[in-house]
Design a protein around this motif. Structure first.
Motif, PDB file in Angstrom:
ATOM      1  N   ILE A   3       0.842  -1.190   0.000  1.00 27.99           N
ATOM      2  CA  ILE A   3       0.000   0.000   0.000  1.00 27.99           C
ATOM      3  C   ILE A   3       0.883   1.248   0.000  1.00 27.99           C
ATOM      4  O   ILE A   3       1.642   1.474   0.944  1.00 27.99           O
ATOM      5  CB  ILE A   3      -0.936  -0.009   1.231  1.00 27.99           C
ATOM      6  CG1 ILE A   3      -1.782  -1.285   1.199  1.00 27.99           C
ATOM      7  CG2 ILE A   3      -1.830   1.228   1.257  1.00 27.99           C
ATOM      8  CD1 ILE A   3      -2.728  -1.431   2.357  1.00 27.99           C
ATOM      9  N   GLN A   4       0.782   2.020  -1.061  1.00 26.69           N
ATOM     10  CA  GLN A   4       1.551   3.264  -1.172  1.00 26.69           C
ATOM     11  C   GLN A   4       0.642   4.406  -0.745  1.00 26.69           C
ATOM     12  O   GLN A   4      -0.135   4.923  -1.555  1.00 26.69           O
ATOM     13  CB  GLN A   4       1.989   3.479  -2.633  1.00 26.69           C
ATOM     14  CG  GLN A   4       2.848   2.372  -3.203  1.00 26.69           C
ATOM     15  CD  GLN A   4       4.296   2.517  -2.752  1.00 26.69           C
ATOM     16  OE1 GLN A   4       4.727   3.610  -2.386  1.00 26.69           O
ATOM     17  NE2 GLN A   4       5.027   1.414  -2.762  1.00 26.69           N
ATOM     18  N   LEU A   5       0.745   4.788   0.535  1.00 22.10           N
ATOM     19  CA  LEU A   5      -0.177   5.815   1.029  1.00 22.10           C
ATOM     20  C   LEU A   5       0.106   7.164   0.389  1.00 22.10           C
ATOM     21  O   LEU A   5       1.260   7.599   0.290  1.00 22.10           O
ATOM     22  CB  LEU A   5      -0.076   5.938   2.553  1.00 22.10           C
ATOM     23  CG  LEU A   5      -0.637   4.758   3.354  1.00 22.10           C
ATOM     24  CD1 LEU A   5      -0.391   4.959   4.850  1.00 22.10           C
ATOM     25  CD2 LEU A   5      -2.134   4.567   3.080  1.00 22.10           C
ATOM     26  N   ASP A   6      -0.956   7.786  -0.056  1.00 23.91           N
ATOM     27  CA  ASP A   6      -0.876   9.116  -0.651  1.00 23.91           C
ATOM     28  C   ASP A   6      -2.237   9.771  -0.434  1.00 23.91           C
ATOM     29  O   ASP A   6      -3.262   9.109  -0.546  1.00 23.91           O
ATOM     30  CB  ASP A   6      -0.573   8.992  -2.147  1.00 23.91           C
ATOM     31  CG  ASP A   6      -0.541  10.361  -2.829  1.00 23.91           C
ATOM     32  OD1 ASP A   6       0.535  10.977  -2.850  1.00 23.91           O
ATOM     33  OD2 ASP A   6      -1.607  10.814  -3.310  1.00 23.91           O
ATOM     34  N   PRO A   7      -2.262  11.061  -0.104  1.00 18.33           N
ATOM     35  CA  PRO A   7      -3.537  11.694   0.267  1.00 18.33           C
ATOM     36  C   PRO A   7      -4.626  11.513  -0.781  1.00 18.33           C
ATOM     37  O   PRO A   7      -5.776  11.237  -0.433  1.00 18.33           O
ATOM     38  CB  PRO A   7      -3.177  13.170   0.429  1.00 18.33           C
ATOM     39  CG  PRO A   7      -1.714  13.206   0.653  1.00 18.33           C
ATOM     40  CD  PRO A   7      -1.127  11.996  -0.010  1.00 18.33           C
ATOM     41  N   ALA A   8      -4.314  11.696  -2.045  1.00 13.74           N
ATOM     42  CA  ALA A   8      -5.374  11.649  -3.060  1.00 13.74           C
ATOM     43  C   ALA A   8      -5.259  10.450  -3.986  1.00 13.74           C
ATOM     44  O   ALA A   8      -6.226  10.085  -4.647  1.00 13.74           O
ATOM     45  CB  ALA A   8      -5.369  12.931  -3.886  1.00 13.74           C
ATOM     46  N   ALA A   9      -4.082   9.836  -4.062  1.00 14.41           N
ATOM     47  CA  ALA A   9      -3.889   8.713  -4.990  1.00 14.41           C
ATOM     48  C   ALA A   9      -3.078   7.623  -4.312  1.00 14.41           C
ATOM     49  O   ALA A   9      -1.867   7.506  -4.498  1.00 14.41           O
ATOM     50  CB  ALA A   9      -3.199   9.184  -6.265  1.00 14.41           C
ATOM     51  N   THR A  10      -3.738   6.832  -3.517  1.00 13.55           N
ATOM     52  CA  THR A  10      -3.082   5.700  -2.857  1.00 13.55           C
ATOM     53  C   THR A  10      -3.123   4.502  -3.800  1.00 13.55           C
ATOM     54  O   THR A  10      -4.180   4.170  -4.337  1.00 13.55           O
ATOM     55  CB  THR A  10      -3.776   5.387  -1.523  1.00 13.55           C
ATOM     56  OG1 THR A  10      -3.510   6.450  -0.610  1.00 13.55           O
ATOM     57  CG2 THR A  10      -3.287   4.077  -0.926  1.00 13.55           C
ATOM     58  N   ARG A  11      -1.947   3.895  -4.033  1.00 17.96           N
ATOM     59  CA  ARG A  11      -1.895   2.730  -4.918  1.00 17.96           C
ATOM     60  C   ARG A  11      -1.831   1.475  -4.060  1.00 17.96           C
ATOM     61  O   ARG A  11      -1.111   1.428  -3.064  1.00 17.96           O
ATOM     62  CB  ARG A  11      -0.640   2.796  -5.803  1.00 17.96           C
ATOM     63  CG  ARG A  11      -0.696   3.875  -6.859  1.00 17.96           C
ATOM     64  CD  ARG A  11      -1.734   3.555  -7.926  1.00 17.96           C
ATOM     65  NE  ARG A  11      -1.337   2.454  -8.789  1.00 17.96           N
ATOM     66  CZ  ARG A  11      -1.091   2.589 -10.087  1.00 17.96           C
ATOM     67  NH1 ARG A  11      -1.213   3.766 -10.688  1.00 17.96           N
ATOM     68  NH2 ARG A  11      -0.744   1.551 -10.810  1.00 17.96           N
ATOM     69  N   ILE A  12      -2.572   0.478  -4.470  1.00 20.21           N
ATOM     70  CA  ILE A  12      -2.586  -0.790  -3.738  1.00 20.21           C
ATOM     71  C   ILE A  12      -2.269  -1.920  -4.695  1.00 20.21           C
ATOM     72  O   ILE A  12      -2.949  -2.085  -5.712  1.00 20.21           O
ATOM     73  CB  ILE A  12      -3.954  -1.072  -3.075  1.00 20.21           C
ATOM     74  CG1 ILE A  12      -4.303   0.051  -2.089  1.00 20.21           C
ATOM     75  CG2 ILE A  12      -3.963  -2.417  -2.343  1.00 20.21           C
ATOM     76  CD1 ILE A  12      -5.381   0.952  -2.554  1.00 20.21           C
ATOM     77  N   ARG A  13      -1.228  -2.672  -4.401  1.00 19.32           N
ATOM     78  CA  ARG A  13      -0.982  -3.906  -5.156  1.00 19.32           C
ATOM     79  C   ARG A  13      -1.359  -5.065  -4.251  1.00 19.32           C
ATOM     80  O   ARG A  13      -0.917  -5.157  -3.099  1.00 19.32           O
ATOM     81  CB  ARG A  13       0.473  -4.017  -5.572  1.00 19.32           C
ATOM     82  CG  ARG A  13       0.792  -5.404  -6.142  1.00 19.32           C
ATOM     83  CD  ARG A  13       2.003  -5.411  -7.015  1.00 19.32           C
ATOM     84  NE  ARG A  13       1.795  -4.560  -8.199  1.00 19.32           N
ATOM     85  CZ  ARG A  13       2.698  -4.423  -9.166  1.00 19.32           C
ATOM     86  NH1 ARG A  13       3.849  -5.053  -9.095  1.00 19.32           N
ATOM     87  NH2 ARG A  13       2.445  -3.644 -10.195  1.00 19.32           N
ATOM     88  N   SER A  14      -2.201  -5.940  -4.775  1.00 22.07           N
ATOM     89  CA  SER A  14      -2.661  -7.079  -3.985  1.00 22.07           C
ATOM     90  C   SER A  14      -2.284  -8.362  -4.714  1.00 22.07           C
ATOM     91  O   SER A  14      -2.632  -8.536  -5.877  1.00 22.07           O
ATOM     92  CB  SER A  14      -4.181  -6.982  -3.825  1.00 22.07           C
ATOM     93  OG  SER A  14      -4.678  -8.175  -3.287  1.00 22.07           O
ATOM     94  N   VAL A  15      -1.549  -9.212  -4.016  1.00 25.98           N
ATOM     95  CA  VAL A  15      -1.169 -10.493  -4.626  1.00 25.98           C
ATOM     96  C   VAL A  15      -1.922 -11.597  -3.891  1.00 25.98           C
ATOM     97  O   VAL A  15      -1.741 -11.794  -2.685  1.00 25.98           O
ATOM     98  CB  VAL A  15       0.355 -10.725  -4.536  1.00 25.98           C
ATOM     99  CG1 VAL A  15       0.728 -12.044  -5.200  1.00 25.98           C
ATOM    100  CG2 VAL A  15       1.111  -9.560  -5.164  1.00 25.98           C
ATOM    101  N   LEU A  16      -2.793 -12.283  -4.621  1.00 28.30           N
ATOM    102  CA  LEU A  16      -3.657 -13.294  -4.008  1.00 28.30           C
ATOM    103  C   LEU A  16      -3.239 -14.690  -4.452  1.00 28.30           C
ATOM    104  O   LEU A  16      -3.044 -14.925  -5.644  1.00 28.30           O
ATOM    105  CB  LEU A  16      -5.114 -13.067  -4.436  1.00 28.30           C
ATOM    106  CG  LEU A  16      -5.672 -11.658  -4.280  1.00 28.30           C
ATOM    107  CD1 LEU A  16      -7.100 -11.592  -4.833  1.00 28.30           C
ATOM    108  CD2 LEU A  16      -5.657 -11.243  -2.800  1.00 28.30           C
ATOM    109  N   GLN A  17      -3.088 -15.577  -3.483  1.00 25.89           N
ATOM    110  CA  GLN A  17      -2.842 -16.974  -3.820  1.00 25.89           C
ATOM    111  C   GLN A  17      -4.207 -17.666  -3.776  1.00 25.89           C
ATOM    112  O   GLN A  17      -4.794 -17.821  -2.705  1.00 25.89           O
ATOM    113  CB  GLN A  17      -1.846 -17.571  -2.814  1.00 25.89           C
ATOM    114  CG  GLN A  17      -1.251 -18.886  -3.229  1.00 25.89           C
ATOM    115  CD  GLN A  17      -0.474 -18.807  -4.545  1.00 25.89           C
ATOM    116  OE1 GLN A  17       0.368 -17.913  -4.716  1.00 25.89           O
ATOM    117  NE2 GLN A  17      -0.786 -19.687  -5.498  1.00 25.89           N
ATOM    118  N   ILE A  18      -4.671 -18.061  -4.982  1.00 28.87           N
ATOM    119  CA  ILE A  18      -6.049 -18.558  -5.106  1.00 28.87           C
ATOM    120  C   ILE A  18      -6.054 -20.029  -5.504  1.00 28.87           C
ATOM    121  O   ILE A  18      -5.175 -20.484  -6.234  1.00 28.87           O
ATOM    122  CB  ILE A  18      -6.802 -17.730  -6.175  1.00 28.87           C
ATOM    123  CG1 ILE A  18      -6.772 -16.244  -5.801  1.00 28.87           C
ATOM    124  CG2 ILE A  18      -8.242 -18.212  -6.357  1.00 28.87           C
ATOM    125  CD1 ILE A  18      -7.536 -15.335  -6.747  1.00 28.87           C
TER     126      ILE A  18
END
Ligand code: B3K
Ligand code: ZN
Length: 878
Positions: free
Chosen positions: A28-43
């Protein structure tokens, strides 16, 4: 009304997911207006699910930014991504890795669900369905995953970075001025328990040693400068941890336990694994800013969220219909904790007062639903008094029925058998059935049937046969969707009290040794043998079942119980019943009754035992509330008449008890430093209850005493009580006091909340105008749930005469606020709207006004699912 396109979720439609998600790795790259989230799921495909079906992940207002399957970029034709979901039509039929990039704007998130900012602090709220506002996932409680969370942020903006589980690593990030922390939670959990926090926060902490000797770092994080105010919460947390070890054998299971206080929060607090996030109202306390009630609430909420670690987190819910499985049980646990830490009798009375005011009201209105509902359109509308408080009462009844030892064995089995699972009410009851050998299927009806049962009792003494007979009947009124009701298992704890106050040793084969009689059918009677004189029955001791009790006893018998019963709950209840009878009859016709007998009995009580337990005495002095009186009347209620009746009895009690009340007040005067302990709080409660009655009897004296107390008070409890008393006495003194108070606490939002609430509750014509004026106060903000609840919520819930005004202006004020919040914070809007729950019980003129306010809301454009659900149920034909 519009036709309903919302989907309904049904309990009977439950089936497991077709895919499971074993691990979730977030960056999670916290940023006030544009936070980016990379989620890696093992399914992987769920062995219990259907093979080779599309994978459909939940989303809510998400910006999709990219997708990889097994680390290969996915081509656009294999998936469909919208803000509301991500579908992969033909996922691999074997375990695979799915990587998803999303972006969110925390600063624009006014719903306070998902990732948002509160006073610059990044925080999350995921229950019930907020995770899908952060990233795409199977966002439901039966999908349990192990989470690893890397959080990165600007060091200046967010020097503190917290996640679930244990801290694995932290350090400088590649980008200048940024740092990161990696948190790993080894306990598989559903997404609703996920949390992150980032911000400039001050920490207070200590090391807790668990019963097996492990060290746990426990800490409270608050706004810098408020550290002093977090000590009580930390102390309450430590006591909760110790209590759960001692009473339920539950040990904490991570190396850290963090609590973070934020000022913008939709409810009280949230039990995220190892990282509880709290409304700061339930953390911050100092004698200057918090009342005794605040301290007690902090202790209870801290305990509640901590206890969820086992009842909720280690054992979670299979689906949201099972919400009471974690909430009812955890409320029961926090009530037991508070009872052990404080006075059990006084605490029980408080629980029952809340239950009657909130849950019984809900059960009698258009929003009535079973403790385990069977369908919903918006699950966030089911975090109700019924699920929580009635849910707790069911667990309490189970304990009464089974007895301490069997109940404890059942709990042990539940913890052992269901640990690590997403369970159901049947799983829970199954453990108790197994250890006790009882069939609990009939008892289970408590979870399924809505409405408050009425138990009526007819008694007959036969001096010749020396028998005493009691006939019990039970009846549950129809509720929405449940026109027919069947009998429930009602545990009635009882005793017979002789004329001299002695407990009669009476036996009946239907009554257990500890006085338990179980009413299981529609009607049943018991006969006691060998009774030498007419006894007075003490029924439903300790409020052993959440029912309305109708007794054929004369007032004189009830007042004898006030004097003699050994069950403190029923001593209080007897006086309340007498008061309630008087108040309802006075509300119907002002000539219908006198308070002399009641005043006399309370006077005697005060003389004999007023000083023994001040908190209890304060409870005896408090008359039933207007809500409870209205509930008792049931239909065509005139709130003005109810208010007038209550005021009159208060005034009469105040006058006839005046000398005693003055003495009591003097006797309760504290000296020395403030301490929030139960005994000291009880003394303040009694002193302030006395002040309240003196003022009702003689407003002139009340004004003088309250003004003096306001000046001299050394703590918020006494100061606020004085201001509350003054707020009911119109005039210059009041207005000046209110202004001064508001000015002195201009920088203390939590204190201003009390000030808002108190003014919104003034039962006078000018109040709607006063509330509107306060809505323009610099401290008021629609965006802050505490402010809205204090001002508008109190007006609707604590001011029946003004909310239910015949001219409809009270309803209009509410409708306006609901519509103003509908778009920005639908959960709060829907919650406010539930204050219309009693609209069908008031007089015809008021009903017509309420209906038109509700129809106005229903006709508004772009209603949120939350508000639509409540308004439609409120208007549905009864
Ligand atoms: N479990 C949360 C409530 C979440 C409400 C979501 N709308 C707090 C509690 O009961 O402990
Ligand atoms: Zn809870």
């Amino acid at each position: 009304m519009r036709t309903d396109t919302q989907t309904i979720t049904r309990l009977e439609d439950y089936r497991p997911t077709d895919y499971l998600i074993d691990t979730v790795e977030l960056d999670i790259q916290l940023d006030p207006a544009a936070t980016r989230i990379r989620s890696v799921l093992q399914i992987r495909p769920n062995p219990l699910g259907v093979k080779a079906v599309p994978l459909v992940l939940d989303g809510d207002e998400l910006m999709f930014r990219g997708l990889w399957i097994d680390d290969e970029p996915a081509s656009a034709d294999v998936y469909e991504a919208t803000p509301q979901g991500l579908t992969i039509a033909h996922p691999p039929g074997r375990p695979f890795r799915l990587t998803i990039d999303t972006e969110v704007n925390p600063s624009a998130n006014t719903k306070l669900m998902g990732l948002y900012r509160s006073n610059g602090v990044y925080c999350t709220q995921c229950e019930a369905d907020g995770f899908r506002r952060i990233s795409y996932l199977l966002d439901r409680p039966d999908v349990l995953s192990v989470y690893t969370t890397r959080i990165e942020a600007s060091r200046d903006e967010a020097p503190v970075l917290l996640g679930n589980g244990n801290l694995r690593e932290r350090g400088e990030a590649e980008a200048a001025g940024r740092h990161f922390a990696v948190w790993h939670d080894p306990h598989p959990k559903p997404a609703y328990l996920f949390a992150v926090v980032g911000g400039n926060l001050a920490r207070t902490g200590k090391t807790f040693r668990t019963m097996s000797g492990r060290a746990v770092e426990i800490a409270i994080y608050v706004e810098p400068g408020k550290e002093e105010r977090s000590h009580y919460a930390l102390d309450a947390l430590e006591r909760s941890m110790r209590w759960d070890e001692r009473v339920f054998g539950r040990e904490y299971d991570l190396d850290v336990f963090n609590v973070v206080a934020v000022s913008d929060f939709n409810m009280g607090a949230m039990e995220n694994k190892g990282l509880n996030i709290f409304n700061d109202k339930y953390v911050l306390a100092s004698p200057e800013t918090a009342t005794d009630a605040d301290y007690a609430n902090i202790e209870a909420v801290i305990a509640h969220e901590y206890f969820h670690n086992w009842t909720g987190n280690r054992i979670t819910c299979r689906d949201w219909f099972q919400l009471c499985l974690k909430e009812g049980l955890t409320v029961f646990r926090d009530q037991e904790f508070s009872s052990d830490e404080r006075s059990r009798a006084v605490h029980r009375i408080g629980e029952v007062r809340t239950l009657r005011a909130r849950q019984f009201t809900e059960d009698a209105g258009p929003l009535a639903h079973p403790v385990r509902p069977t369908r919903y359109r918006e699950i966030n509308n089911f975090y109700t008094a019924t699920v929580y408080e009635k849910g707790a009462e069911i667990v309490r009844m189970l304990k009464v029925l089974l007895g301490e030892a069997e109940f404890a064995r059942g709990m042990d089995l539940y913890f052992e058998r269901c640990d690590g699972t997403a369970a159901t009410v049947e799983d829970f009851l199954g453990c108790f059935a197994e250890v006790s050998g009882r069939d609990l299927r009939h008892f289970q009806r408590w979870y399924e049937q809505a409405g408050t049962p009425t138990v009526s009792v007819q008694t007959a003494y036969d001096p010749v046969a020396r028998t005493y007979r009691m006939e019990f009947r039970q009846e549950t009124p129809p509720t929405p969707g449940q026109p027919e009701k069947s009998p429930l298992v009602v545990p009635v704890l009882l005793g017979l009290v002789g004329e001299d106050g002695q407990l009669l040793e009476a036996s009946s084969n239907k009554v257990r040794e500890d006085g338990l009689f179980v009413l299981e059918t529609k009607a049943e009677s018991i006969t006691f043998e060998g009774i030498d004189s007419r006894p007075v029955p003490s029924l439903l001791r300790g409020f052993s079942a959440p029912v309305r009790l109708e007794l054929d006893l004369p007032d004189s018998d009830l007042l004898a119980l006030l004097r003699h019963d050994r069950d403190p709950f029923n001593r209080w209840q007897s006086a309340q019943t007498v008061a309630l009878r008087l108040l309802t009859s006075l509300a119907e016709a002002p000539a219908n009754g006198s308070s002399a007998e009641l005043a006399d009995a309370i006077g005697t009580f005060l003389d004999r035992s007023g000083l023994e337990d001040p908190a209890f005495a304060a409870m005896i002095l408090a008359l039933p509330g207007e809500t409870e009186i209205a509930q008792e009347i049931g239909r065509d209620v005139d709130p003005d008449a109810v208010h007038a009746a209550r005021q009159r009895v208060k005034a009469e009690l105040g006058r006839s008890l005046a000398p005693r009340l003055r003495d009591l007040r003097a006797a309760m005067r504290g000296s020395g430093a403030y301490s929030p302990d139960a005994a000291s709080a009880g003394r303040r409660a009694l002193g302030n209850a006395a002040l309240d009655l003196i003022a009702a009897g003689d407003p002139g004296e009340g004004e003088r005493l309250a003004a003096a107390q306001l000046e001299q008070a050394t703590n918020m409890t006494d100061r606020l009580a004085a201001l509350a008393t003054l707020s009911l006495i119109p005039g210059q003194t009041r207005e000046a006091a209110l202004t001064r108070f508001g000015d002195s606490y201009a920088a203390e939002p939590l204190v201003l909340d009390k000030w808002f609430a108190l003014q919104a509750a003034i039962p006078e014509e000018g109040t709607p105008g006063r509330v509107r004026a306060l809505m323009t106060h610099p401290a008021f903000a629609y965006s802050n749930p505490n402010r809205v609840r204090s001002l508008i919520g109190s007006f609707a819930m604590a001011n029946p005469t003004q909310f239910h005004r015949e001219d409809g202006t009270g309803y209009a004020l509410l409708a306006e606020t609901v519509l103003a919040l509908n778009g920005t914070n639908p959960q709060i809007a829907a919650r406010l709207l539930t204050s219309f729950g009693t609209w069908r019980t008031v007089t015809a003129a008021r009903r017509a006004q309420a209906r038109s306010a509700l129809e106005h809301i229903a006709a508004a454009p772009a209603l949120s699912p939350d508000v639509l659900d409540i308004v439609q149920r409120s208007l549905a034909p009864a």
